[in-house]
Design a protein around this motif. Structure first.
Motif, PDB file in Angstrom:
ATOM      1  N   ARG A 145      30.503  59.053  54.554  1.00 59.41           N
ATOM      2  CA  ARG A 145      31.160  60.318  54.196  1.00 59.41           C
ATOM      3  C   ARG A 145      32.337  60.055  53.266  1.00 59.41           C
ATOM      4  NH1 ARG A 145      29.109  64.846  53.669  1.00 59.41           N
ATOM      5  NH2 ARG A 145      29.977  64.495  51.629  1.00 59.41           N
ATOM      6  N   GLU A 146      33.123  59.026  53.618  1.00 62.65           N
ATOM      7  CA  GLU A 146      34.284  58.678  52.806  1.00 62.65           C
ATOM      8  C   GLU A 146      33.850  58.330  51.376  1.00 62.65           C
ATOM      9  OE1 GLU A 146      37.451  55.285  53.530  1.00 62.65           O
ATOM     10  OE2 GLU A 146      37.045  56.418  55.370  1.00 62.65           O
ATOM     11  N   ASP A 149      32.552  61.449  49.522  1.00 59.30           N
ATOM     12  CA  ASP A 149      33.638  62.331  49.079  1.00 59.30           C
ATOM     13  C   ASP A 149      34.329  61.760  47.842  1.00 59.30           C
ATOM     14  OD1 ASP A 149      33.055  64.099  51.048  1.00 59.30           O
ATOM     15  OD2 ASP A 149      34.677  63.484  52.398  1.00 59.30           O
ATOM     16  N   GLU A 150      34.493  60.433  47.838  1.00 62.10           N
ATOM     17  CA  GLU A 150      35.139  59.790  46.699  1.00 62.10           C
ATOM     18  C   GLU A 150      34.337  59.990  45.417  1.00 62.10           C
ATOM     19  OE1 GLU A 150      36.181  55.718  47.662  1.00 62.10           O
ATOM     20  OE2 GLU A 150      36.369  55.237  45.525  1.00 62.10           O
ATOM     21  N   GLY A 152      31.827  62.389  45.037  1.00 59.18           N
ATOM     22  CA  GLY A 152      31.278  63.741  44.906  1.00 59.18           C
ATOM     23  C   GLY A 152      29.792  63.834  45.201  1.00 59.18           C
ATOM     24  N   TRP A 154      26.406  64.319  48.055  1.00 64.71           N
ATOM     25  CA  TRP A 154      25.979  64.847  49.356  1.00 64.71           C
ATOM     26  C   TRP A 154      25.287  63.736  50.148  1.00 64.71           C
ATOM     27  CZ3 TRP A 154      20.912  63.801  49.219  1.00 64.71           C
ATOM     28  CH2 TRP A 154      20.176  64.025  48.061  1.00 64.71           C
ATOM     29  N   GLU A 184      25.645  66.541  55.270  1.00 58.92           N
ATOM     30  CA  GLU A 184      25.320  67.953  55.044  1.00 58.92           C
ATOM     31  C   GLU A 184      24.088  68.345  55.856  1.00 58.92           C
ATOM     32  OE1 GLU A 184      26.604  66.054  52.806  1.00 58.92           O
ATOM     33  OE2 GLU A 184      28.012  67.219  51.593  1.00 58.92           O
TER      34      GLU A 184
END
Ligand SMILES: *Cc1c(COP(=O)(O)O)cnc(C)c1O
Length: 391
Positions: A145-146, A149-150, A152, A154, A184
């Motif tokens: 997840r980290e 997120d870094e 962009g 899914w 997601e």
């Protein structure tokens, strides 16, 4: 042993049979009340908000990719050590599959290898990652997840092997695979060899309401009959009656039947006992092989492994496979690396691309692992393996 011992086997009780027979006597064979009941029970078990029942796990992967926007040229990363469906779903939508190597300690997609791949390209080059809870070992989805997120991206978690598995993150929070807290979407399969047998069947879990509604529409051809969802040319329909519905995009018929949903719901009632039995079998294998020349993967504290498969790694794997088969023990190999499949080699993937995955494949063997395996059968498997390795 007179009867062959398979590597996996479903368990059907009289209660399961009665549940299916009851559906056959009722008014609905498909999309009746058992679908919603199965979805609700599964969502509760996994700890997520929404669940969408589908025809099989492959359909769940396909619709997940569509809902996440995979289209011509979309680039997605997955592991080479998985069933090929984890990669094929990207190809169904016209996307491009990329692989990254596994971590030899877990045989799971290596988050550092994925980071290295991401850093070789500009941001926006890749769209998503499909980590796989291979064998039932939960991926460290907090780390993914980290990373996602870094960059962009899914996350679509292929949890076919791991309903009920969990891990504890750095903050001490427990995450069950597919609980909607990190990825997601997550997908599951109810093929007979998996934890919950429905004949065929699949499920997508999520906490995202918009994705959930989109998946419901994609499951039934892309058609909606909810007036609140209608778009133009609704205004042009002169005499809209109760029959009115709209085909809004190209969807599929990926529905599950009510018979299958009833079987799945009935199986789900025993899932905790079946998991406990799988974990007890694994512990017995672990103890038997602890001081042998075999390599085994023993998860650390905080990781609850679902043991869809119990895998040993051994030199002379082919000889052991043949040795066990001659003794009616139907050991199996999971998996031939996906990037070595002829279909994927046409895209340029080749031997040597992922050394950890290829080394793992050369040595891996799945031993019998299913809740109704008896202690006597397991002792026979253990004694046969030990005889081969001279332990
Ligand atoms: C079984 C499996 C699938 C596909 O599920 P089906 O229900 O057989 O379509 C996908 N991914 C993995 C890792 C699986 O083991």
């Amino acid at each position: 042993m007179n009867q062959p011992i398979p590597y996996g086997r479903q368990h059907i009780t009289d209660e399961d049979i009665a549940a299916v027979a009851e559906v056959l006597r009722g008014p609905f064979l498909t999309q009746g009340p058992h679908i919603a009941a199965f979805e609700a029970a599964f969502a509760q078990y996994i700890g997520c908000r929404y669940a969408v029942a589908l025809a099989n796990g492959t359909a769940a992967l396909h619709l997940s990719c569509l809902a996440l926007g995979v289209t011509e040229g979309t680039r997605v990363i997955t592991t080479p050590i998985t069933f090929s469906a984890s990669a094929n779903c990207v190809r169904y939508c016209g996307g491009e599959v990329f692989f990254a190597d596994i971590d030899p300690e877990t045989a799971l997609l290596d988050v550092n290898a994925v980071r290295a791949l991401l850093e070789q390209h500009p941001k926006g080059y890749f769209a998503g990652i499909i980590p796989v809870d291979f064998a039932g070992y939960p991926v460290d989805m907090a780390a993914f997840r980290e990373l996602a997120d870094e960059f962009g991206l899914w996350l679509l978690e292929d949890s076919c092997h791991a309903p009920g598995a969990s891990f504890v993150d750095q903050n001490g929070i427990e995450h069950r695979c597919g609980d909607g807290s990190l990825a997601e979407l997550a997908i599951f399969s109810f093929h007979p060899v998996k934890h919950i047998a429905a004949g065929e069947g699949g499920m997508i879990t999520t906490n995202d309401e918009a994705l959930y509604n989109h998946l419901l529409r994609l499951r039934t051809h892309g058609i909606t009959n909810k007036p609140g969802d209608f778009t133009a040319p609704y205004d042009n329909e002169p005499e809209r009656g109760g029959w009115y519905m709209q085909l809004q995009e190209l969807g599929y018929n990926y529905r599950l039947t009510d018979m299958q949903a009833a079987l799945g719901t009935s199986q789900l009632k025993r899932v905790d006992a079946m998991m406990a039995r799988r974990q007890a079998i694994a512990q017995r294998y672990d103890e038997a092989f602890a001081n042998s020349p075999l390599s085994i993967i023993v998860p650390p504290k905080g990781v609850s492994h679902a043991y869809h498969l119990y895998i040993i790694q051994v030199d002379d794997r082919k000889e052991l496979y043949d040795f066990l088969r001659a003794r009616n023990i139907m050991a199996q190999v999971h998996y031939i690396p996906v990037h070595l499949m002829p279909y994927y080699q046409q895209f340029g993937w080749k031997p040597g691309d992922f050394p950890n995955a290829e080394h793992y494949y050369a040595r891996c063997l799945s031993l019998p692992m299913f809740p109704t395996l008896t202690d006597d059968e397991q002792d026979y498997v253990i004694a046969s393996v030990k005889e081969f390795v001279g332990a």
